[in-house]
Design a protein around this motif. Structure first.
Motif, short mmCIF file in Angstrom:
data_model
loop_
_atom_site.label_atom_id
_atom_site.label_comp_id
_atom_site.label_asym_id
_atom_site.label_seq_id
_atom_site.Cartn_x
_atom_site.Cartn_y
_atom_site.Cartn_z
N VAL A 1 0.84 -1.19 0.00
CA VAL A 1 0.00 0.00 0.00
C VAL A 1 0.89 1.25 0.00
O VAL A 1 1.86 1.32 0.75
CB VAL A 1 -0.92 0.02 1.25
CG1 VAL A 1 -1.90 1.19 1.16
CG2 VAL A 1 -1.67 -1.30 1.41
N HIS A 2 0.54 2.17 -0.88
CA HIS A 2 1.20 3.49 -0.91
C HIS A 2 0.16 4.53 -0.49
O HIS A 2 -0.95 4.54 -1.01
CB HIS A 2 1.67 3.84 -2.32
CG HIS A 2 2.58 2.82 -2.94
ND1 HIS A 2 3.92 3.04 -3.12
CD2 HIS A 2 2.33 1.58 -3.43
CE1 HIS A 2 4.46 1.97 -3.70
NE2 HIS A 2 3.52 1.07 -3.90
N ALA B 1 -2.38 -3.55 -9.97
CA ALA B 1 -2.36 -2.39 -9.09
C ALA B 1 -3.67 -1.63 -9.25
O ALA B 1 -4.28 -1.64 -10.33
CB ALA B 1 -1.17 -1.48 -9.41
N TRP B 2 -4.11 -1.01 -8.16
CA TRP B 2 -5.36 -0.27 -8.13
C TRP B 2 -5.11 1.07 -7.43
O TRP B 2 -4.44 1.09 -6.38
CB TRP B 2 -6.42 -1.02 -7.32
CG TRP B 2 -6.79 -2.37 -7.81
CD1 TRP B 2 -7.83 -2.69 -8.64
CD2 TRP B 2 -6.15 -3.62 -7.48
NE1 TRP B 2 -7.87 -4.05 -8.84
CE2 TRP B 2 -6.86 -4.64 -8.15
CE3 TRP B 2 -5.05 -3.97 -6.69
CZ2 TRP B 2 -6.50 -5.98 -8.06
CZ3 TRP B 2 -4.70 -5.31 -6.59
CH2 TRP B 2 -5.41 -6.30 -7.27
N ALA B 3 -5.65 2.14 -7.97
CA ALA B 3 -5.40 3.45 -7.35
C ALA B 3 -6.69 4.23 -7.13
O ALA B 3 -7.60 4.20 -7.96
CB ALA B 3 -4.45 4.27 -8.22
N ASP B 4 -6.72 4.91 -5.99
CA ASP B 4 -7.81 5.82 -5.64
C ASP B 4 -7.22 7.24 -5.64
O ASP B 4 -6.61 7.65 -4.66
CB ASP B 4 -8.33 5.46 -4.25
CG ASP B 4 -9.39 6.45 -3.75
OD1 ASP B 4 -9.80 7.34 -4.54
OD2 ASP B 4 -9.81 6.32 -2.58
N PRO B 5 -7.38 7.98 -6.72
CA PRO B 5 -6.77 9.31 -6.81
C PRO B 5 -7.31 10.29 -5.75
O PRO B 5 -6.64 11.25 -5.41
CB PRO B 5 -7.16 9.82 -8.21
CG PRO B 5 -7.66 8.63 -8.95
CD PRO B 5 -8.16 7.66 -7.93
N GLU C 1 -4.62 6.46 -2.07
CA GLU C 1 -4.17 5.10 -1.77
C GLU C 1 -3.89 4.34 -3.06
O GLU C 1 -4.69 4.40 -4.00
CB GLU C 1 -5.25 4.33 -0.99
CG GLU C 1 -5.59 4.91 0.36
CD GLU C 1 -4.54 4.63 1.41
OE1 GLU C 1 -3.81 5.59 1.74
OE2 GLU C 1 -4.47 3.49 1.90
N VAL C 2 -2.77 3.63 -3.09
CA VAL C 2 -2.47 2.74 -4.21
C VAL C 2 -2.16 1.36 -3.64
O VAL C 2 -1.41 1.24 -2.67
CB VAL C 2 -1.28 3.24 -5.06
CG1 VAL C 2 -0.96 2.25 -6.18
CG2 VAL C 2 -1.58 4.62 -5.65
N ASP D 1 4.47 2.11 1.66
CA ASP D 1 4.27 2.45 3.08
C ASP D 1 3.94 1.23 3.93
O ASP D 1 4.22 1.21 5.12
CB ASP D 1 3.17 3.51 3.21
CG ASP D 1 3.56 4.81 2.54
OD1 ASP D 1 4.56 5.41 2.98
OD2 ASP D 1 2.91 5.20 1.56
N GLU D 2 3.30 0.25 3.31
CA GLU D 2 2.95 -1.00 4.01
C GLU D 2 3.16 -2.14 3.02
O GLU D 2 2.85 -1.99 1.84
CB GLU D 2 1.47 -1.05 4.40
CG GLU D 2 0.99 0.09 5.27
CD GLU D 2 -0.53 0.03 5.45
OE1 GLU D 2 -1.13 -1.07 5.36
OE2 GLU D 2 -1.13 1.09 5.64
N ILE D 3 3.67 -3.26 3.50
CA ILE D 3 3.75 -4.46 2.66
C ILE D 3 3.23 -5.63 3.48
O ILE D 3 3.79 -5.94 4.54
CB ILE D 3 5.18 -4.76 2.18
CG1 ILE D 3 5.75 -3.55 1.42
CG2 ILE D 3 5.19 -5.98 1.28
CD1 ILE D 3 7.16 -3.77 0.88
#
Lengths: 82, 82
Positions: A7-8, A40-44, A48-49, A73-75
């Motif tokens: 997660v980014h 990969a999925w992104a919420d602009p 959050e990615v 940021d999290e794995i």
């Protein structure tokens, strides 16, 4: 091969092209670490990615993301899936 | 149909059977809200669970999860995917 969801945070305003380029940068070097980024999925809006990968370890995932210029940021190892 | 990634915290120790049962509970009622839960991934160590769905809205996703007994902590529309 174990699966990981990373997660980014803070990617507010990310565009489709930026996500595609970031993913391409990962794919270009992932073999160095025996990692494969599958989706990969992104919420602009929230920034959050989420990236799904197959990798030998969380550290290997992070090394690819770091070299590609976007540290996660999290794995999370995700051994359970449906 | 828009896609959503929702996140549950605090599911430490979740088992493969518990994830399967929770997913089945969602599938059993999702049509009430025109939602479809496609995939889920769990990290029993950190307790994070990620669910991918197709749904008319984040509220519809949450209504299904609530009725199934496991409200999400975050629900992100993910209009961008690779």
């Amino acid at each position: 091969m174990p699966q990981f969801m990373d997660v980014h945070h803070g990617m507010k305003g990310i565009t489709a092209d930026q996500l595609k380029e970031a993913h391409k940068a990962d794919l270009a070097i992932e073999s160095q670490e025996n990692v494969h980024f599958t989706r990969a999925w992104a919420d602009p809006e929230s920034g959050e990615v989420f990236c799904l990968s197959e990798a030998p370890s969380a550290e290997a995932v992070q090394r690819v993301h770091e070299r590609a210029g976007h540290k996660a940021d999290e794995i999370h190892p995700v051994p359970l899936t449906v």
